[in-house]
Design a protein around this motif. Structure first.
Motif, PDB file in Angstrom:
ATOM      1  N   GLU A  52       0.821  -1.205   0.000  1.00 44.76           N
ATOM      2  CA  GLU A  52       0.000   0.000   0.000  1.00 44.76           C
ATOM      3  C   GLU A  52       0.860   1.263   0.000  1.00 44.76           C
ATOM      4  OE1 GLU A  52      -1.994  -3.010   2.879  1.00 44.76           O
ATOM      5  OE2 GLU A  52       0.016  -2.256   2.443  1.00 44.76           O
ATOM      6  N   GLY A  78       0.268   5.955  -0.262  1.00 46.99           N
ATOM      7  CA  GLY A  78      -0.650   7.074  -0.405  1.00 46.99           C
ATOM      8  C   GLY A  78      -1.224   7.617   0.876  1.00 46.99           C
ATOM      9  N   ARG A  84      -5.773   9.556  -1.809  1.00 49.63           N
ATOM     10  CA  ARG A  84      -5.953   8.399  -2.678  1.00 49.63           C
ATOM     11  C   ARG A  84      -4.933   7.339  -2.298  1.00 49.63           C
ATOM     12  NH1 ARG A  84      -4.443   7.333  -8.965  1.00 49.63           N
ATOM     13  NH2 ARG A  84      -6.243   6.047  -9.561  1.00 49.63           N
ATOM     14  N   SER A 103      -3.200   3.616  -2.834  1.00 54.79           N
ATOM     15  CA  SER A 103      -2.921   2.669  -3.908  1.00 54.79           C
ATOM     16  C   SER A 103      -2.443   1.358  -3.306  1.00 54.79           C
ATOM     17  CB  SER A 103      -1.841   3.220  -4.845  1.00 54.79           C
ATOM     18  OG  SER A 103      -2.262   4.420  -5.456  1.00 54.79           O
ATOM     19  N   CYS A 104      -2.704   0.281  -4.013  1.00 53.94           N
ATOM     20  CA  CYS A 104      -2.241  -1.044  -3.595  1.00 53.94           C
ATOM     21  C   CYS A 104      -1.686  -1.746  -4.824  1.00 53.94           C
ATOM     22  CB  CYS A 104      -3.380  -1.853  -2.994  1.00 53.94           C
ATOM     23  SG  CYS A 104      -2.973  -3.580  -2.629  1.00 53.94           S
ATOM     24  N   TRP A 146     -10.347  -3.323   0.886  1.00 54.00           N
ATOM     25  CA  TRP A 146      -9.645  -2.421   1.801  1.00 54.00           C
ATOM     26  C   TRP A 146     -10.287  -2.571   3.187  1.00 54.00           C
ATOM     27  CZ3 TRP A 146      -5.309   0.328   0.848  1.00 54.00           C
ATOM     28  CH2 TRP A 146      -4.958   0.589  -0.479  1.00 54.00           C
ATOM     29  N   SER A 179     -11.547   1.295  -6.817  1.00 52.89           N
ATOM     30  CA  SER A 179     -11.418   1.005  -8.236  1.00 52.89           C
ATOM     31  C   SER A 179     -10.194   0.123  -8.436  1.00 52.89           C
ATOM     32  CB  SER A 179     -11.301   2.289  -9.051  1.00 52.89           C
ATOM     33  OG  SER A 179     -10.152   3.023  -8.680  1.00 52.89           O
ATOM     34  N   ARG A 180     -10.060  -0.422  -9.632  1.00 58.27           N
ATOM     35  CA  ARG A 180      -8.908  -1.284  -9.907  1.00 58.27           C
ATOM     36  C   ARG A 180      -8.498  -1.165 -11.368  1.00 58.27           C
ATOM     37  NH1 ARG A 180     -10.611  -7.144  -8.270  1.00 58.27           N
ATOM     38  NH2 ARG A 180      -8.525  -7.659  -9.074  1.00 58.27           N
ATOM     39  N   MET A 234      -3.258  -3.069  -9.932  1.00 53.79           N
ATOM     40  CA  MET A 234      -3.397  -2.000  -8.944  1.00 53.79           C
ATOM     41  C   MET A 234      -4.841  -1.891  -8.477  1.00 53.79           C
ATOM     42  SD  MET A 234      -0.399  -0.594  -8.501  1.00 53.79           S
ATOM     43  CE  MET A 234      -0.849   0.941  -7.695  1.00 53.79           C
ATOM     44  N   TYR A 279      -7.214   0.903  -5.996  1.00 54.99           N
ATOM     45  CA  TYR A 279      -7.176   2.249  -5.440  1.00 54.99           C
ATOM     46  C   TYR A 279      -8.349   2.478  -4.490  1.00 54.99           C
ATOM     47  CZ  TYR A 279      -4.273   2.670  -9.601  1.00 54.99           C
ATOM     48  OH  TYR A 279      -3.319   2.466 -10.576  1.00 54.99           O
ATOM     49  N   GLN A 331     -10.109   5.975  -3.345  1.00 49.01           N
ATOM     50  CA  GLN A 331     -10.230   7.427  -3.315  1.00 49.01           C
ATOM     51  C   GLN A 331     -11.086   7.804  -2.124  1.00 49.01           C
ATOM     52  OE1 GLN A 331      -8.862   9.867  -5.366  1.00 49.01           O
ATOM     53  NE2 GLN A 331      -9.728  11.283  -3.859  1.00 49.01           N
ATOM     54  N   CYS A 375      -4.703  -3.259   2.388  1.00 54.07           N
ATOM     55  CA  CYS A 375      -5.210  -3.870   1.166  1.00 54.07           C
ATOM     56  C   CYS A 375      -5.266  -5.385   1.385  1.00 54.07           C
ATOM     57  CB  CYS A 375      -4.261  -3.519   0.021  1.00 54.07           C
ATOM     58  SG  CYS A 375      -4.668  -4.224  -1.569  1.00 54.07           S
TER      59      CYS A 375
END
Length: 125
Positions: free
Chosen positions: A6, A8, A19, A21-22, A36, A71-72, A78, A80, A82, A96
């Motif tokens: 992870e 961000g 935001r 990220s993973c 998550w 989202s992915r 990846m 995400y 947000q 994640c």
């Protein structure tokens, strides 16, 4: 070897956005559900959001619905998160998670086999 990393996290004022990220590796042979979760000291790790391989139907905890979006990008491996309109109660370590089985989208910790180390999110009031 399966790995989730992870990034961000950080410090943000209430009302702000971050935001997460993973980056997933070692899971390319499957179509994992990604999720998550978050955890604060002395509490159980709680579900935040999850998304299927297709990304068509995301799932959210009631506490973040309307503020967070998962989202992915499967081509980049990846996922995400947000996070908008952040509140002090969103402060936690965010993890994640991946479920490579074909059991459907889970919202409990036991549904996920692989976990990242987490990224700290701190929301000041």
């Amino acid at each position: 070897q399966e790995q989730l990393v992870e990034s961000g996290g950080g410090l943000v004022q209430a009302g702000g956005s971050l935001r997460l990220s993973c980056a997933a590796s070692g899971l390319t042979f499957s179509r994992p559900v990604m999720g998550w979760f978050r955890q604060t000291p002395g509490t159980e790790r709680e579900f935040v959001a999850a998304i299927s391989w297709s990304g068509i139907t995301p799932y959210y905890a009631d506490s973040v619905k309307g503020r967070f979006t998962i989202s992915r990008d499967n081509a980049k491996n990846m996922v995400y998160l947000q996070m908008n309109s952040l509140k002090p109660e969103d402060t936690a370590v965010y993890h994640c998670a991946a479920d490579p089985s074909a059991r459907g989208v889970g919202t409990t910790r036991s549904a996920y086999n692989y976990w990242g180390q987490g990224t700290q999110v701190t929301v000041s009031s």
